[in-house]
Design a protein around this motif. Structure first.
Motif, PDB file in Angstrom:
ATOM      1  N   ASN A 182       0.805  -1.231   0.000  1.00  0.00           N
ATOM      2  CA  ASN A 182       0.000   0.000   0.000  1.00  0.00           C
ATOM      3  C   ASN A 182       0.835   1.277   0.000  1.00  0.00           C
ATOM      4  O   ASN A 182       0.504   2.243   0.665  1.00  0.00           O
ATOM      5  CB  ASN A 182      -0.962   0.026   1.201  1.00  0.00           C
ATOM      6  CG  ASN A 182      -2.008  -1.062   1.110  1.00  0.00           C
ATOM      7  OD1 ASN A 182      -2.423  -1.439   0.020  1.00  0.00           O
ATOM      8  ND2 ASN A 182      -2.419  -1.575   2.247  1.00  0.00           N
ATOM      9  N   GLN A 183       1.913   1.287  -0.714  1.00  0.00           N
ATOM     10  CA  GLN A 183       2.757   2.466  -0.789  1.00  0.00           C
ATOM     11  C   GLN A 183       2.827   2.952  -2.229  1.00  0.00           C
ATOM     12  O   GLN A 183       2.793   2.158  -3.157  1.00  0.00           O
ATOM     13  CB  GLN A 183       4.181   2.149  -0.297  1.00  0.00           C
ATOM     14  CG  GLN A 183       4.251   1.798   1.171  1.00  0.00           C
ATOM     15  CD  GLN A 183       3.870   2.965   2.057  1.00  0.00           C
ATOM     16  OE1 GLN A 183       4.325   4.075   1.848  1.00  0.00           O
ATOM     17  NE2 GLN A 183       3.013   2.720   3.029  1.00  0.00           N
ATOM     18  N   PRO A 184       2.927   4.267  -2.430  1.00  0.00           N
ATOM     19  CA  PRO A 184       3.055   4.776  -3.799  1.00  0.00           C
ATOM     20  C   PRO A 184       4.379   4.297  -4.405  1.00  0.00           C
ATOM     21  O   PRO A 184       5.327   4.000  -3.680  1.00  0.00           O
ATOM     22  CB  PRO A 184       3.045   6.301  -3.624  1.00  0.00           C
ATOM     23  CG  PRO A 184       3.353   6.544  -2.191  1.00  0.00           C
ATOM     24  CD  PRO A 184       2.945   5.314  -1.429  1.00  0.00           C
ATOM     25  N   PRO A 185       4.448   4.210  -5.734  1.00  0.00           N
ATOM     26  CA  PRO A 185       5.662   3.680  -6.368  1.00  0.00           C
ATOM     27  C   PRO A 185       6.884   4.585  -6.196  1.00  0.00           C
ATOM     28  O   PRO A 185       8.001   4.112  -6.226  1.00  0.00           O
ATOM     29  CB  PRO A 185       5.278   3.561  -7.845  1.00  0.00           C
ATOM     30  CG  PRO A 185       4.120   4.491  -8.018  1.00  0.00           C
ATOM     31  CD  PRO A 185       3.421   4.552  -6.694  1.00  0.00           C
ATOM     32  N   HIS A 186       6.680   5.866  -5.996  1.00  0.00           N
ATOM     33  CA  HIS A 186       7.798   6.791  -5.829  1.00  0.00           C
ATOM     34  C   HIS A 186       7.735   7.421  -4.446  1.00  0.00           C
ATOM     35  O   HIS A 186       6.695   7.930  -4.044  1.00  0.00           O
ATOM     36  CB  HIS A 186       7.753   7.905  -6.888  1.00  0.00           C
ATOM     37  CG  HIS A 186       7.908   7.389  -8.275  1.00  0.00           C
ATOM     38  ND1 HIS A 186       6.826   7.145  -9.089  1.00  0.00           N
ATOM     39  CD2 HIS A 186       9.010   7.044  -8.977  1.00  0.00           C
ATOM     40  CE1 HIS A 186       7.258   6.674 -10.252  1.00  0.00           C
ATOM     41  NE2 HIS A 186       8.569   6.607 -10.210  1.00  0.00           N
ATOM     42  N   ARG A 187       8.848   7.403  -3.752  1.00  0.00           N
ATOM     43  CA  ARG A 187       8.930   8.002  -2.419  1.00  0.00           C
ATOM     44  C   ARG A 187       9.526   9.397  -2.556  1.00  0.00           C
ATOM     45  O   ARG A 187      10.493   9.599  -3.282  1.00  0.00           O
ATOM     46  CB  ARG A 187       9.806   7.153  -1.500  1.00  0.00           C
ATOM     47  CG  ARG A 187       9.405   5.674  -1.422  1.00  0.00           C
ATOM     48  CD  ARG A 187       8.031   5.423  -0.921  1.00  0.00           C
ATOM     49  NE  ARG A 187       7.893   5.949   0.431  1.00  0.00           N
ATOM     50  CZ  ARG A 187       6.731   6.093   1.031  1.00  0.00           C
ATOM     51  NH1 ARG A 187       5.622   5.759   0.432  1.00  0.00           N
ATOM     52  NH2 ARG A 187       6.679   6.586   2.234  1.00  0.00           N
ATOM     53  N   CYS A 188       8.961  10.371  -1.873  1.00  0.00           N
ATOM     54  CA  CYS A 188       9.378  11.773  -2.012  1.00  0.00           C
ATOM     55  C   CYS A 188      10.386  12.225  -0.961  1.00  0.00           C
ATOM     56  O   CYS A 188      11.059  13.232  -1.156  1.00  0.00           O
ATOM     57  CB  CYS A 188       8.155  12.684  -1.928  1.00  0.00           C
ATOM     58  SG  CYS A 188       6.972  12.423  -3.251  1.00  0.00           S
ATOM     59  N   GLY A 189      10.470  11.535   0.148  1.00  0.00           N
ATOM     60  CA  GLY A 189      11.279  11.996   1.273  1.00  0.00           C
ATOM     61  C   GLY A 189      12.720  12.323   0.924  1.00  0.00           C
ATOM     62  O   GLY A 189      13.222  13.394   1.258  1.00  0.00           O
TER      63      GLY A 189
END
Length: 160
Positions: free
Chosen positions: A8-15
């Motif tokens: 349940n995580q988006p394919p791209h992480r922004c952090g």
């Protein structure tokens, strides 16, 4: 070693990208603020005082989310440079009212002009519309309370 899939995580992480962008902005911002004799915390305090047309020391401490003792030190720095003025409140003599001086307002304007050039440099790969969208998204992300953000993070994503 087999890695487990993140559910349940988006394919791209922004952090990490936001962290890199923040460091770039911070370094460039400090390089234009230093010659003006300002640190980022000075700039934030001056901006708040301008935008609120002055403030009590207590209210300023709350707005800046700083301990009262640290705010006194910050204001001492600014007062030494004649950027702010502290005086007793005519309504409540126990309180100090802090206001921006003309010198402080002029220096703040110079700093904001210099920082606008930094943002133009750092965000040169984005169109004006994209920069406005980024601003709106960042504003939405920062306007959530910590509780709201945590509550939404544990909610399952909506299905279409």
């Amino acid at each position: 070693m087999t890695s487990l899939p993140v559910v349940n995580q988006p394919p791209h992480r922004c952090g990490a990208l936001l962290g890199q962008l923040t460091r770039r902005l911070q370094l460039r911002s400090e390089s234009v603020l230093n010659p003006l004799g300002l640190r980022p915390r000075h700039l934030i305090a001056l901006t708040v005082l301008r935008d609120q047309d002055g403030s009590s020391q207590q209210d300023l401490a709350k707005t800046l989310e700083m301990d009262g003792t640290n705010v006194v030190g910050l204001l001492n720095d600014l007062e030494t440079e004649n950027l702010i003025e502290r005086r007793r409140s005519p309504v409540d003599r126990r309180r100090h009212v802090v206001e921006l001086t003309d010198v402080g307002a002029k220096l703040l304007a110079r700093a904001e002009f210099a920082l606008a050039a930094v943002e133009d440099e750092v965000f040169c790969g984005l169109s004006d519309d994209q920069r406005e969208t980024l601003y709106t998204l960042l504003q939405q992300a920062t306007n959530k309370t910590e509780f709201e953000a945590c509550t939404e993070a544990i909610q399952p994503p909506p299905t279409c």
